[in-house]
Design an enzyme around this catalytic site. Structure first.
Site, short mmCIF file in Angstrom:
data_model
loop_
_atom_site.label_atom_id
_atom_site.label_comp_id
_atom_site.label_asym_id
_atom_site.label_seq_id
_atom_site.Cartn_x
_atom_site.Cartn_y
_atom_site.Cartn_z
N GLY A 75 -0.34 4.52 -1.43
CA GLY A 75 -1.57 5.08 -0.88
C GLY A 75 -1.31 6.32 -0.02
O GLY A 75 -0.17 6.80 0.07
N ILE B 181 -1.46 6.90 3.46
CA ILE B 181 -0.54 6.74 4.59
C ILE B 181 0.76 6.09 4.13
O ILE B 181 1.85 6.52 4.52
CB ILE B 181 -1.22 5.93 5.72
CG1 ILE B 181 -2.47 6.67 6.23
CG2 ILE B 181 -0.24 5.66 6.86
CD1 ILE B 181 -3.37 5.86 7.13
N GLY B 182 0.66 5.07 3.27
CA GLY B 182 1.85 4.34 2.81
C GLY B 182 2.88 5.26 2.17
O GLY B 182 4.08 5.10 2.40
N ALA C 198 -4.84 -2.08 1.97
CA ALA C 198 -6.16 -2.55 2.39
C ALA C 198 -7.21 -1.76 1.63
O ALA C 198 -6.93 -0.72 1.05
CB ALA C 198 -6.37 -2.34 3.89
N GLY D 247 0.83 -1.21 0.00
CA GLY D 247 0.00 0.00 0.00
C GLY D 247 0.86 1.25 0.00
O GLY D 247 0.40 2.34 0.37
N VAL E 174 -1.25 -7.92 -3.11
CA VAL E 174 -0.81 -8.75 -1.97
C VAL E 174 -1.41 -10.15 -2.00
O VAL E 174 -0.95 -11.03 -1.29
CB VAL E 174 -1.13 -8.12 -0.58
CG1 VAL E 174 -0.14 -7.04 -0.23
CG2 VAL E 174 -2.54 -7.62 -0.48
N LYS F 231 -10.38 -5.64 9.70
CA LYS F 231 -9.19 -5.09 10.38
C LYS F 231 -8.87 -5.91 11.63
O LYS F 231 -7.72 -6.10 11.97
CB LYS F 231 -9.40 -3.61 10.75
CG LYS F 231 -9.51 -2.65 9.57
CD LYS F 231 -8.36 -2.74 8.59
CE LYS F 231 -7.05 -2.17 9.09
NZ LYS F 231 -5.98 -2.26 8.02
N ARG G 212 -13.94 12.25 18.04
CA ARG G 212 -12.91 11.44 17.38
C ARG G 212 -11.54 12.00 17.76
O ARG G 212 -11.41 13.11 18.24
CB ARG G 212 -13.04 11.52 15.85
CG ARG G 212 -14.30 10.89 15.26
CD ARG G 212 -14.30 9.38 15.41
NE ARG G 212 -15.44 8.74 14.76
CZ ARG G 212 -16.65 8.61 15.31
NH1 ARG G 212 -16.90 9.09 16.51
NH2 ARG G 212 -17.61 7.99 14.65
N TYR H 99 -15.73 -3.66 7.27
CA TYR H 99 -14.34 -3.18 7.28
C TYR H 99 -13.70 -3.43 8.64
O TYR H 99 -12.57 -3.93 8.74
CB TYR H 99 -14.34 -1.68 6.94
CG TYR H 99 -13.02 -0.99 7.19
CD1 TYR H 99 -11.89 -1.31 6.44
CD2 TYR H 99 -12.90 -0.02 8.18
CE1 TYR H 99 -10.67 -0.67 6.68
CE2 TYR H 99 -11.70 0.63 8.41
CZ TYR H 99 -10.58 0.30 7.67
OH TYR H 99 -9.40 0.92 7.90
N1 LIG Z 1 -7.03 6.71 6.75
C1 LIG Z 1 -7.38 6.41 8.01
O1 LIG Z 1 -7.91 7.25 8.76
C2 LIG Z 1 -7.09 5.03 8.56
C3 LIG Z 1 -7.51 4.75 9.87
C4 LIG Z 1 -7.25 3.49 10.41
C5 LIG Z 1 -6.57 2.55 9.65
N2 LIG Z 1 -6.18 2.82 8.38
C6 LIG Z 1 -5.47 1.78 7.63
O2 LIG Z 1 -4.30 2.35 7.04
C7 LIG Z 1 -3.97 1.65 5.85
C8 LIG Z 1 -3.74 2.64 4.72
O3 LIG Z 1 -4.95 3.34 4.47
P1 LIG Z 1 -5.02 4.71 3.63
O4 LIG Z 1 -5.91 5.62 4.36
O5 LIG Z 1 -3.64 5.14 3.28
O6 LIG Z 1 -5.82 4.21 2.34
P2 LIG Z 1 -5.42 4.27 0.79
O7 LIG Z 1 -6.57 3.69 0.04
O8 LIG Z 1 -4.92 5.61 0.41
O9 LIG Z 1 -4.18 3.26 0.72
C9 LIG Z 1 -4.32 1.88 0.61
C10 LIG Z 1 -3.38 1.43 -0.50
O10 LIG Z 1 -3.45 0.00 -0.57
C11 LIG Z 1 -3.45 -0.37 -1.93
N3 LIG Z 1 -4.10 -1.68 -2.03
C12 LIG Z 1 -5.39 -2.00 -1.80
N4 LIG Z 1 -5.60 -3.30 -2.01
C13 LIG Z 1 -4.41 -3.83 -2.38
C14 LIG Z 1 -3.99 -5.13 -2.72
N5 LIG Z 1 -4.85 -6.15 -2.76
N6 LIG Z 1 -2.68 -5.33 -3.06
C15 LIG Z 1 -1.81 -4.27 -3.04
N7 LIG Z 1 -2.15 -3.02 -2.74
C16 LIG Z 1 -3.45 -2.80 -2.41
C17 LIG Z 1 -4.24 0.72 -2.63
O11 LIG Z 1 -3.93 0.77 -4.03
C18 LIG Z 1 -3.80 1.96 -1.88
O12 LIG Z 1 -2.72 2.61 -2.51
C19 LIG Z 1 -5.10 0.66 5.61
O13 LIG Z 1 -4.69 -0.61 6.06
C20 LIG Z 1 -6.23 1.19 6.48
O14 LIG Z 1 -7.11 0.16 6.89
C21 LIG Z 1 -6.43 4.04 7.81
#
Ligand SMILES: NC(=O)c1ccc[n+]([C@@H]2O[C@H](COP(=O)([O-])OP(=O)(O)OC[C@H]3O[C@@H](n4cnc5c(N)ncnc54)[C@H](O)[C@@H]3O)[C@@H](O)[C@H]2O)c1
Ligand SMILES: [Zn+2]
Length: 333
Positions: free
Chosen positions: A10, A12-13, A61, A7, A40, A167, A231, A163
């Site tokens: 994405g 956060i990534g 995710a 990810g 993945v 998680k 929150r 969701y």
């Molecule tokens: N944004 C929030 O507030 C928040 C809160 C709690 C947890 N999270 C967790 O943080 C993580 C990142 O979330 P984010 O907000 O950056 O979302 P995001 O959608 O921007 O990033 C997720 C990335 O995962 C990639 N992805 C999805 N399915 C995939 C797969 N099967 N194989 C490879 N890549 C895949 C997507 O292309 C995307 O770039 C997630 O696990 C999410 O559950 C986010």
């Protein structure tokens, strides 16, 4: 260290990748969104990517509340099948360290105290109550008003939507992997992450993105319920720093350690909308009374364990973060 960031393209990534580079580590991005399109769930692709890797930072995710129950199978496939494939490839490749993007959604309604019954766990709110504008959960024993408290890592899990369920299952899978391989597994249970590069509003986005997208269209943010739901909004650079801290510290093998990852400073959703609208110079938010099934009322974190054990502390204050977020671009713009 060399870290595979799933990810990594994405929201956060991509900040984790930057933060790793800034600390002199090498990040390998693994994401379906990139040109090479690595999934993945593809064991061979994961095994290839794991070559020479010291640790995995698993951010990939499918996020958000989604469209009712229509995409339940896709959530389970991407989040849980994806995590299982990743972990079994790590077991085969001998990669022993995992940091997982966890979530506060595993707690459900969080922690409440009744003046008469002490700590209680209210169940999901009834549709009739929500429709009548009765948003506050009540004591399951006596029906009195409750006061919300800070949730700690030992609070029982109570996922309230698909969701959230996926998680929680990710954590259980990671714990099982850690036991089977003597691996080190950390779950950072992020609270509401916001900041530059957040995706634009879709059913898969967070509330800060809904408000920021409305402002970009010249519209007022639409605040659901009465706006008093609480929150913990944590800045994406602080979340990225928590990932780097967890990767550098490692953890005892054989078990999963969970850390709440929040600013420690609760805000209401209505208050966040006002701060963002004012920083943007846009119209005042409108409180609509609408609600979404599966949403919880208040969920705020006690993130002191992350501070004391990993030496992390949030650097971006709420006002400052909202001012930056008002100016920063969203992904998909
Ligand atoms: N944004 C929030 O507030 C928040 C809160 C709690 C947890 N999270 C967790 O943080 C993580 C990142 O979330 P984010 O907000 O950056 O979302 P995001 O959608 O921007 O990033 C997720 C990335 O995962 C990639 N992805 C999805 N399915 C995939 C797969 N099967 N194989 C490879 N890549 C895949 C997507 O292309 C995307 O770039 C997630 O696990 C999410 O559950 C986010
Ligand atoms: Zn009571």
């Amino acid at each position: 260290m060399r870290v595979l960031v799933t990810g990594g393209a994405g929201f956060i990534g991509s900040h984790v990748v930057e933060a790793l580079a800034a600390r002199g580590h090498e990040a390998v991005v693994f994401d379906v969104r990139t040109d090479t399109g690595s999934d993945v769930r593809d064991r061979h692709a994961v095994l290839r990517a794991l070559s020479g890797v010291d640790a995995v930072c698993h951010q990939a995710a499918m996020v958000g509340l989604g469209n009712g129950f229509a995409d339940a199978a896709e959530y389970v496939s991407r989040n849980d099948l994806g995590t299982a494939v990743l972990l079994s490839a790590m077991a085969e490749a001998g990669v022993r360290q995992l940091v997982l993007a966890g979530s506060m959604v595993v707690y459900g309604e969080g922690r409440y105290v009744c003046a008469r019954h002490g700590e209680v766990r209210p169940g999901p709110r009834a549709v009739a109550d929500l429709a009548a504008g009765r948003f506050e959960p009540r004591c399951p024993a006596c029906g009195r008003d409750l006061s919300p408290g800070l949730v700690t890592e030992d609070a029982p899990a109570d996922p309230r939507n698909v969701y959230a369920t996926t998680k929680l299952a990710q954590e259980h899978l990671a714990a099982a992997w850690a036991r089977a391989t003597d691996g080190s597994a950390v779950s950072l249970r992020y609270h509401n992450v916001y900041g530059p590069g957040m995706p634009r509003d879709t059913p898969y986005a967070g509330v800060a993105s809904f408000f920021r997208s409305a402002l970009a269209r010249g519209q007022a943010p639409r605040v659901f319920e009465d706006g008093c739901q609480r929150r913990d909004f944590v800045h994406v650079r602080d979340v990225a720093a928590a990932n780097v801290a967890a990767l550098e510290a490692g953890s005892a093998g054989g078990a999963l350690t969970a850390y709440n990852t929040g600013s420690g400073e609760p805000h209401t959703v209505g208050g966040m909308a006002r701060a963002l609208a004012s920083a943007y110079g846009g119209p005042e938010p409108i409180v609509t009374g609408e609600y979404r099934l599966g949403d919880v009322r208040h969920i705020t974190a006690d993130s002191s364990r992350l501070r004391s054990e990993l030496g992390w502390k949030p650097e971006v204050g709420f006002e400052e973060g909202m001012r930056e977020f008002a100016r920063a671009g969203l992904r998909g713009d």
